[in-house]
Each structure stands twice: as C-alpha cells, then as structure tokens.
Design a protein around this motif. Structure first.
Motif, PDB file in Angstrom:
ATOM      1  N   GLN A   1      16.192 -18.016  21.820  1.00 31.11           N
ATOM      2  CA  GLN A   1      17.607 -17.996  21.471  1.00 31.11           C
ATOM      3  C   GLN A   1      17.854 -18.744  20.167  1.00 31.11           C
ATOM      4  O   GLN A   1      18.606 -18.284  19.313  1.00 31.11           O
ATOM      5  N   ARG A   2      17.201 -19.880  20.018  1.00 27.38           N
ATOM      6  CA  ARG A   2      17.379 -20.677  18.802  1.00 27.38           C
ATOM      7  C   ARG A   2      16.849 -19.947  17.564  1.00 27.38           C
ATOM      8  O   ARG A   2      17.470 -19.984  16.500  1.00 27.38           O
ATOM      9  N   LYS A   3      15.717 -19.314  17.701  1.00 28.86           N
ATOM     10  CA  LYS A   3      15.138 -18.558  16.570  1.00 28.86           C
ATOM     11  C   LYS A   3      16.096 -17.430  16.155  1.00 28.86           C
ATOM     12  O   LYS A   3      16.374 -17.243  14.970  1.00 28.86           O
ATOM     13  N   ALA A   4      16.620 -16.711  17.124  1.00 25.14           N
ATOM     14  CA  ALA A   4      17.565 -15.632  16.830  1.00 25.14           C
ATOM     15  C   ALA A   4      18.877 -16.191  16.259  1.00 25.14           C
ATOM     16  O   ALA A   4      19.511 -15.563  15.402  1.00 25.14           O
ATOM     17  N   PHE A   5      19.265 -17.368  16.728  1.00 23.63           N
ATOM     18  CA  PHE A   5      20.503 -17.989  16.257  1.00 23.63           C
ATOM     19  C   PHE A   5      20.462 -18.236  14.748  1.00 23.63           C
ATOM     20  O   PHE A   5      21.490 -18.134  14.080  1.00 23.63           O
ATOM     21  N   SER A   6      19.293 -18.538  14.209  1.00 23.76           N
ATOM     22  CA  SER A   6      19.202 -18.747  12.759  1.00 23.76           C
ATOM     23  C   SER A   6      19.555 -17.453  12.016  1.00 23.76           C
ATOM     24  O   SER A   6      20.250 -17.487  10.996  1.00 23.76           O
ATOM     25  N   LYS A   7      19.127 -16.320  12.536  1.00 23.29           N
ATOM     26  CA  LYS A   7      19.471 -15.025  11.920  1.00 23.29           C
ATOM     27  C   LYS A   7      20.955 -14.711  12.124  1.00 23.29           C
ATOM     28  O   LYS A   7      21.615 -14.172  11.232  1.00 23.29           O
ATOM     29  N   LEU A   8      21.446 -15.048  13.300  1.00 23.73           N
ATOM     30  CA  LEU A   8      22.862 -14.840  13.601  1.00 23.73           C
ATOM     31  C   LEU A   8      23.734 -15.645  12.638  1.00 23.73           C
ATOM     32  O   LEU A   8      24.736 -15.139  12.127  1.00 23.73           O
ATOM     33  N   SER A   9      23.339 -16.876  12.373  1.00 17.33           N
ATOM     34  CA  SER A   9      24.121 -17.735  11.481  1.00 17.33           C
ATOM     35  C   SER A   9      24.212 -17.144  10.082  1.00 17.33           C
ATOM     36  O   SER A   9      25.273 -17.200   9.445  1.00 17.33           O
ATOM     37  N   GLU A  10      23.128 -16.568   9.602  1.00 22.70           N
ATOM     38  CA  GLU A  10      23.150 -15.917   8.290  1.00 22.70           C
ATOM     39  C   GLU A  10      24.144 -14.761   8.278  1.00 22.70           C
ATOM     40  O   GLU A  10      24.916 -14.594   7.332  1.00 22.70           O
ATOM     41  N   ALA A  11      24.115 -13.960   9.329  1.00 24.34           N
ATOM     42  CA  ALA A  11      25.011 -12.806   9.416  1.00 24.34           C
ATOM     43  C   ALA A  11      26.471 -13.248   9.588  1.00 24.34           C
ATOM     44  O   ALA A  11      27.380 -12.647   9.005  1.00 24.34           O
ATOM     45  N   MET A  12      26.698 -14.290  10.352  1.00 22.56           N
ATOM     46  CA  MET A  12      28.062 -14.773  10.594  1.00 22.56           C
ATOM     47  C   MET A  12      28.672 -15.378   9.333  1.00 22.56           C
ATOM     48  O   MET A  12      29.883 -15.292   9.132  1.00 22.56           O
ATOM     49  N   GLU A  13      27.840 -15.948   8.487  1.00 24.27           N
ATOM     50  CA  GLU A  13      28.367 -16.575   7.275  1.00 24.27           C
ATOM     51  C   GLU A  13      29.150 -15.578   6.427  1.00 24.27           C
ATOM     52  O   GLU A  13      30.268 -15.867   5.989  1.00 24.27           O
ATOM     53  N   SER A  14      28.598 -14.415   6.201  1.00 23.95           N
ATOM     54  CA  SER A  14      29.304 -13.438   5.368  1.00 23.95           C
ATOM     55  C   SER A  14      30.570 -12.930   6.061  1.00 23.95           C
ATOM     56  O   SER A  14      31.568 -12.635   5.397  1.00 23.95           O
ATOM     57  N   ILE A  15      30.541 -12.845   7.371  1.00 19.79           N
ATOM     58  CA  ILE A  15      31.716 -12.386   8.123  1.00 19.79           C
ATOM     59  C   ILE A  15      32.855 -13.387   8.000  1.00 19.79           C
ATOM     60  O   ILE A  15      33.990 -13.018   7.690  1.00 19.79           O
TER      61      ILE A  15
END
Length: 172
Positions: free
Chosen positions: A106-120
């Motif tokens: 979950q934590r590893k995926a969260f790093s990718k999620l954070s990148e995607a959420m930043e632009s949103i």
C-alpha cells in the motif's frame, strides 16, 4: 532468578517503546491538535475536495500502519476519483491499494498515488495551502506525499520514523 528479572525488564522496556510510538501516532488522529495546525484548503471543484479528503484519510491510515482502514479509504478515494475527469492514473493506483492488506504494498502504491494526486489538486486549489512533503529514505529513492498539516507525519514508515522528511514545497 536474574534471567527472569532481565526478561521482565526487556518486556517492560519494549512495551514502553510501543506505547510511546502509539502515542505519537495518536497525535495524528487527535483532531483537536490537528485543527490548530491544519490549514483549510478550498478547491474550485467539489469532487476534487472530496477526493483530497479521502486521500488525507488514506495517508493518515498509512501513518498509523493500519492496512485495513487504508484499504477502506482507498475504496472511498476511488469512488471520488471516478467523478473527476483526467484522474485515471490516480484511480488505478487507488484500486491497487484497495486490493491488498499488505501495508508495504500500500505504501509503495501510495507514492505513485501522491504523484497523480498532486496534479489533480494543484489545478483546483481555490484558497489555502497543501504541503508537499518528501522522505529521502522511502524505497531507497525517496518519495513525496501531500499533507494539510505543516508537521511531518511520514506515511511510508509510520511510527518507526514518524517525523522523517521535510516540506519540499507549499502548493497554493
């Protein structure tokens, strides 16, 4: 007899360490303390506001090393992201988090999620600020996350390294 005393002393010391770590994590969930440092962020899109709120819940669940609640938060985040145009990457990653009970995955995926959420969130902030935090030790390459509080609460290490990281940028 000395061995029993030593074992008992180690047991008590371990319990005190765990208790201290749990108290640190509870600070993250103590809303009376968070409100003092939490900056209210307003978004021009209600769906983005809803998604960011679920992202924050997910982050806090990872800080608390609670994979069950993180899974639920990721499901709620996915429902919110489904209403946002251009959020396909974040939606896919939130689904990955919702599919596992393994906190490290979950934590590893969260790093990718954070990148995607930043632009949103960056394109939709109306007022307030979001802190873009960075942990240089996460996954041996470093990782970012977004936060509404100025204090560092590391979702990649939880209680082990609760305050590891720094504010990299303030998004306004």
């Amino acid at each position: 007899m000395n061995n029993i005393r030593m074992i008992l002393a180690c047991f008590l010391l371990t319990g005190a360490t765990i208790s201290s770590a749990q108290q640190k994590i509870q600070l993250n969930h103590d809303h009376s303390k968070m409100e003092k440092k939490q900056v209210v962020v307003e978004f021009s899109d209600e769906n983005v506001a809803d998604a960011y709120e679920h992202y924050e819940h997910l982050k806090n669940d990872l800080v608390g090393s609670n994979p069950g609640d993180a899974k639920k938060a990721a499901m709620m985040l996915g429902k919110a992201l489904a209403k946002i145009e251009g959020a396909e990457t974040a939606l896919a990653v939130s689904a990955q988090i919702a599919e596992t009970d393994d906190v490290q995955s979950q934590r590893k995926a969260f790093s990718k999620l954070s990148e995607a959420m930043e632009s949103i969130v960056r394109s939709s902030i109306k007022s307030g600020k979001i802190y873009k935090d960075y942990c240089p030790m996460a996954f041996k390459e470093g990782a970012y996350w977004l936060s509404s509080i100025e204090d560092i609460r590391n979702p990649y290490y939880g209680a082990r390294m609760l305050n590891c990281g720094k504010i990299e940028e303030v998004i306004q």
